[in-house]
Design a protein around this motif. Sequence first.
Motif: not given
Length: 86
Positions: A52-62
């Motif tokens: 959820n954090h990765l998606i909200r932060a728009k991280e490429i790791t997601y």
Amino acid sequence: MPYLEMPRKWNQPPLQLLEDKYKAGRYKKDEAPIDKDCGCMVCQNYSRAYLNHLIRAKEITYFRLATIHNLYYYLNLMRQIERGNF
């Protein structure tokens, strides 16, 4: 990466299709595994809250984690089809 057991049923959606649920913040504090029945390294090592954090932060790791999970899912789906037990 072990491929000893089928982690998911053939009709369950891959991880990227669940992105809308994660964007909604439903899993913001959920420390449970992404999919308890999946044997991929993503589901074994990361929580729903982290995803959820990765998606909200728009991280490429997601996208990398989703790709790893989806490849694992489809590889096992093809193995099930090959064996005739899907």
